[in-house]
Motif scaffolding. Structure first.
Motif, mmCIF file in Angstrom:
data_model
loop_
_atom_site.group_PDB
_atom_site.id
_atom_site.type_symbol
_atom_site.label_atom_id
_atom_site.label_comp_id
_atom_site.label_asym_id
_atom_site.label_seq_id
_atom_site.Cartn_x
_atom_site.Cartn_y
_atom_site.Cartn_z
ATOM 1 N N ILE A 15 -10.787 -2.139 -9.997
ATOM 2 C CA ILE A 15 -10.710 -0.675 -9.983
ATOM 3 C C ILE A 15 -10.536 -0.166 -8.556
ATOM 4 O O ILE A 15 -9.691 0.694 -8.276
ATOM 5 N N ILE A 16 -11.335 -0.708 -7.633
ATOM 6 C CA ILE A 16 -11.246 -0.287 -6.232
ATOM 7 C C ILE A 16 -9.889 -0.659 -5.643
ATOM 8 O O ILE A 16 -9.251 0.142 -4.944
ATOM 9 N N GLU A 17 -9.429 -1.867 -5.935
ATOM 10 C CA GLU A 17 -8.155 -2.345 -5.396
ATOM 11 C C GLU A 17 -6.980 -1.481 -5.848
ATOM 12 O O GLU A 17 -6.077 -1.179 -5.057
ATOM 13 N N LEU A 18 -7.004 -1.059 -7.104
ATOM 14 C CA LEU A 18 -5.873 -0.309 -7.655
ATOM 15 C C LEU A 18 -5.986 1.196 -7.442
ATOM 16 O O LEU A 18 -4.978 1.874 -7.224
ATOM 17 N N MET A 19 -7.201 1.727 -7.501
ATOM 18 C CA MET A 19 -7.363 3.174 -7.478
ATOM 19 C C MET A 19 -7.541 3.765 -6.082
ATOM 20 O O MET A 19 -7.167 4.913 -5.841
ATOM 21 N N LYS A 20 -8.110 3.011 -5.154
ATOM 22 C CA LYS A 20 -8.343 3.573 -3.820
ATOM 23 C C LYS A 20 -7.041 3.984 -3.130
ATOM 24 O O LYS A 20 -6.956 5.094 -2.577
ATOM 25 N N PRO A 21 -5.994 3.139 -3.147
ATOM 26 C CA PRO A 21 -4.722 3.575 -2.546
ATOM 27 C C PRO A 21 -4.134 4.785 -3.262
ATOM 28 O O PRO A 21 -3.526 5.653 -2.626
ATOM 29 N N ARG A 22 -4.313 4.849 -4.574
ATOM 30 C CA ARG A 22 -3.790 5.984 -5.339
ATOM 31 C C ARG A 22 -4.462 7.283 -4.908
ATOM 32 O O ARG A 22 -3.802 8.308 -4.729
ATOM 33 N N LEU A 23 -5.784 7.231 -4.756
ATOM 34 C CA LEU A 23 -6.502 8.430 -4.340
ATOM 35 C C LEU A 23 -6.043 8.880 -2.957
ATOM 36 O O LEU A 23 -5.976 10.078 -2.674
ATOM 37 N N GLY A 24 -5.730 7.917 -2.094
ATOM 38 C CA GLY A 24 -5.226 8.264 -0.767
ATOM 39 C C GLY A 24 -3.904 9.000 -0.846
ATOM 40 O O GLY A 24 -3.680 9.986 -0.127
ATOM 41 N N GLN A 25 -3.016 8.544 -1.732
ATOM 42 C CA GLN A 25 -1.720 9.206 -1.904
ATOM 43 C C GLN A 25 -1.890 10.608 -2.482
ATOM 44 O O GLN A 25 -1.233 11.558 -2.037
ATOM 45 N N LEU A 26 -2.757 10.733 -3.473
ATOM 46 C CA LEU A 26 -2.987 12.039 -4.089
ATOM 47 C C LEU A 26 -3.610 13.006 -3.084
ATOM 48 O O LEU A 26 -3.298 14.200 -3.076
ATOM 49 N N LEU A 27 -4.474 12.481 -2.225
ATOM 50 C CA LEU A 27 -5.126 13.320 -1.224
ATOM 51 C C LEU A 27 -4.110 13.895 -0.244
ATOM 52 O O LEU A 27 -4.197 15.062 0.148
#
Length: 238
Positions: free
Chosen positions: A31-43
């Motif tokens: 979850i951390i591996e896949l979602m953390k970069p996504r949250l960075g892009q959305l931010l």
């Protein structure tokens, strides 16, 4: 979409070497591996601001000056137009449904190992999580399609305004851009919150200093007012 906040944590921290502890840890790591970069892009998308721009005093008065707004990044630098922001959003969403599906499969496996007694007769909370993942997949798919639709509509409006240079046609582009900018920011904010709630459900901590700074900035920032149009636009250019 069912909010993860109303759910109890399904897979609590398990003692080391206990049944399912390895699988639960692997799930969190995924979850951390896949979602953390996504949250960075959305931010980064959420940090974008639309502001009215004014004619520089050294600019040639005879030069065509349009459009009269800018999209600024977090450090207040103009970096793209509305077309670019929509493409950036599509890139941030690309592959996300597949990532969510992979997490769902990992969750199903971890649940079957950690809770073998209830694995055959799944609980209500189990199905709520499965539905939450499916809802997020649908949300992302629909948002991506909306971006494509907006890109097509904007291209038609922009091409016409570029050819005619008519004030009315240009105002249509500006109004369209304002509307989809607000719409896009709202949808991205919702998706970001869904992902954060979902990650919290599994104690997958994704907080970062950048996230904290954004929350503070978001609370202190003044609401973005409408861009100048008509008479106000003329005054801004004088």
């Amino acid at each position: 979409m069912e909010s993860a906040k109303v759910l109890n944590k399904l897979l609590k921290e398990a003692p080391k070497d206990s049944k399912g502890s390895k699988e639960i840890e692997e799930l969190r790591n995924l979850i951390i591996e896949l979602m953390k970069p996504r949250l960075g892009q959305l931010l980064q998308i959420l940090k974008t601001r639309m502001i009215a721009s004014t004619r520089d005093e050294f600019q040639d008065e005879n030069e065509d000056w349009w459009p009269d707004y800018e999209l600024l990044s977090a450090d207040w630098r103009a970096f793209t137009d509305m077309n670019g922001l929509l493409v950036c959003t599509q890139n941030a969403l690309k592959g996300l449904p597949g990532d969510l599906k992979a997490i769902g499969e990992k969750f199903d496996y971890a649940y079957s190992v950690a809770k073998p007694i209830t694995a055959r007769n799944k609980t209500k909370n189990y199905f709520l999580v499965v539905e939450l993942i499916e809802d997020m997949e649908d949300f992302v798919t629909h948002l991506s399609r909306l971006c494509s639709k907006n890109l097509d509509e904007r291209r038609d409006l922009y091409d016409l305004a570029s050819i005619t240079k008519d004030t009315g046609d240009r105002i249509k582009v500006k109004v369209f851009d304002e509307r989809i900018f607000v719409q896009l920011q709202s949808r991205i904010a919702s998706l970001r919150n869904y992902i954060r709630d979902f990650c919290a459900l599994f104690d997958a901590h994704l907080e970062s200093e950048e996230e904290d700074e954004f929350e503070t900035l978001d609370m202190l920032a003044k609401p973005q007012g409408p861009l100048a149009t008509g008479t106000n636009a003329d005054k801004a250019r004088t």
